[in-house]
Motif scaffolding. Structure first.
Motif, short mmCIF file in Angstrom:
data_model
loop_
_atom_site.label_atom_id
_atom_site.label_comp_id
_atom_site.label_asym_id
_atom_site.label_seq_id
_atom_site.Cartn_x
_atom_site.Cartn_y
_atom_site.Cartn_z
N LEU A 139 0.82 -1.21 0.00
CA LEU A 139 0.00 0.00 0.00
C LEU A 139 0.85 1.26 0.00
N LEU A 140 0.27 2.32 -0.54
CA LEU A 140 0.84 3.65 -0.42
C LEU A 140 -0.23 4.52 0.23
N PHE A 141 0.14 5.20 1.30
CA PHE A 141 -0.76 6.13 1.98
C PHE A 141 -0.33 7.54 1.63
N LYS A 142 -1.31 8.38 1.30
CA LYS A 142 -1.01 9.77 0.97
C LYS A 142 -1.84 10.69 1.88
N PHE A 143 -1.14 11.57 2.57
CA PHE A 143 -1.77 12.63 3.35
C PHE A 143 -1.52 13.94 2.60
N ALA A 144 -2.55 14.71 2.37
CA ALA A 144 -2.41 16.03 1.76
C ALA A 144 -3.23 17.00 2.62
N PHE A 145 -2.59 18.05 3.10
CA PHE A 145 -3.28 18.96 4.00
C PHE A 145 -2.70 20.36 3.90
N GLY A 146 -3.53 21.31 4.28
CA GLY A 146 -3.14 22.71 4.25
C GLY A 146 -4.06 23.54 5.11
N GLU A 147 -4.04 24.83 4.88
CA GLU A 147 -4.84 25.74 5.68
C GLU A 147 -6.33 25.44 5.58
N GLU A 148 -6.78 24.94 4.41
CA GLU A 148 -8.20 24.60 4.27
C GLU A 148 -8.62 23.44 5.18
N ASN A 149 -7.65 22.70 5.70
CA ASN A 149 -7.93 21.62 6.66
C ASN A 149 -7.73 22.07 8.10
N GLY A 150 -7.46 23.35 8.31
CA GLY A 150 -7.22 23.86 9.66
C GLY A 150 -5.79 23.67 10.13
N ALA A 151 -4.87 23.42 9.20
CA ALA A 151 -3.47 23.17 9.57
C ALA A 151 -2.78 24.41 10.13
N VAL A 204 -5.51 14.41 12.85
CA VAL A 204 -4.73 13.78 11.79
C VAL A 204 -5.52 13.99 10.50
N PRO A 205 -4.88 14.55 9.47
CA PRO A 205 -5.59 14.77 8.22
C PRO A 205 -6.07 13.45 7.60
N ALA A 206 -7.10 13.54 6.78
CA ALA A 206 -7.58 12.37 6.06
C ALA A 206 -6.46 11.86 5.14
N PHE A 207 -6.52 10.57 4.84
CA PHE A 207 -5.52 9.99 3.95
C PHE A 207 -6.19 9.19 2.86
N GLU A 208 -5.48 9.03 1.76
CA GLU A 208 -5.92 8.19 0.66
C GLU A 208 -5.05 6.94 0.64
N VAL A 209 -5.63 5.83 0.18
CA VAL A 209 -4.90 4.57 0.11
C VAL A 209 -4.82 4.15 -1.35
N PHE A 210 -3.63 3.78 -1.77
CA PHE A 210 -3.39 3.32 -3.14
C PHE A 210 -2.72 1.96 -3.08
N SER A 211 -3.16 1.06 -3.95
CA SER A 211 -2.47 -0.23 -4.04
C SER A 211 -1.10 0.02 -4.65
N TYR A 212 -0.20 -0.89 -4.43
CA TYR A 212 1.15 -0.74 -4.98
C TYR A 212 1.11 -0.63 -6.50
N GLU A 256 -1.14 0.67 -8.33
CA GLU A 256 -1.73 1.94 -8.77
C GLU A 256 -1.13 3.14 -8.05
N ARG A 257 0.04 2.97 -7.47
CA ARG A 257 0.67 4.01 -6.67
C ARG A 257 0.93 5.30 -7.45
N PHE A 258 1.14 5.19 -8.77
CA PHE A 258 1.42 6.37 -9.58
C PHE A 258 0.27 7.37 -9.52
N LYS A 259 -0.93 6.92 -9.24
CA LYS A 259 -2.09 7.82 -9.14
C LYS A 259 -1.99 8.75 -7.96
N ALA A 260 -1.20 8.38 -6.95
CA ALA A 260 -1.04 9.23 -5.77
C ALA A 260 -0.40 10.56 -6.12
N TRP A 261 0.47 10.56 -7.12
CA TRP A 261 1.16 11.79 -7.50
C TRP A 261 0.36 12.59 -8.52
N GLU A 262 -0.67 11.99 -9.12
CA GLU A 262 -1.50 12.69 -10.07
C GLU A 262 -2.53 13.58 -9.39
#
Length: 130
Positions: free
Chosen positions: A13-25, A113-121, A123-129
């Motif tokens: 698995l690949l876990f991706k966290f993306a967060f910023g001010e819109e998430n209250g960071a 903790v910000p929400a995260f997305e899960v990608f299979s190994y 399909e991991r390239f989709k995490a960067w898209e």
């Protein structure tokens, strides 16, 4: 500004966290004249422990072990905001101790903790898209 953190659980698995001010960071702010951040490291570690267990709920693993807690700033500018980056070491139960994975879990100074997305190994390239 958006911070992105990527963590692998072995080649599963690949876990991706993306967060910023819109998430209250950016709130609460840790002001330059304050000695300590609004959230203690121990509270950040506690929050991340719950999330890493949720992240790996469907996968067999030995108990995650706390590895490190870093306090990071989103940018070098005064408008940057702070967050914790907590590292957990995870071994699969059948492991002989030589093969392990490190999972990073960000914790905002509001204790969330910000929400995260899960990608299979595969399909991991989709995490960067996204």
């Amino acid at each position: 500004m958006m911070v992105k953190i990527y963590s692998y659980y072995f080649e599963e698995l690949l876990f991706k966290f993306a967060f910023g001010e819109e998430n209250g960071a950016d709130y609460p702010r840790w002001l330059d004249d304050e000695a300590f951040p609004p959230l203690s490291p121990r509270d950040a570690i506690k929050a991340s422990r719950v999330v890493v267990a949720t992240m790996l709920k469907a996968y067999p693993q030995a108990d995650p072990q706390f590895d490190s807690c870093a306090l990071k700033r989103s940018s070098e500018s005064q408008s940057g905001w702070w967050y914790y980056d907590i590292d957990w070491v995870v071994w699969p139960p059948e492991c002989d101790g030589s093969d392990r994975s490190t999972i990073n879990v960000p914790v905002l100074l509001n204790g969330q903790v910000p929400a995260f997305e899960v990608f299979s190994y595969q399909e991991r390239f989709k995490a960067w898209e996204s």
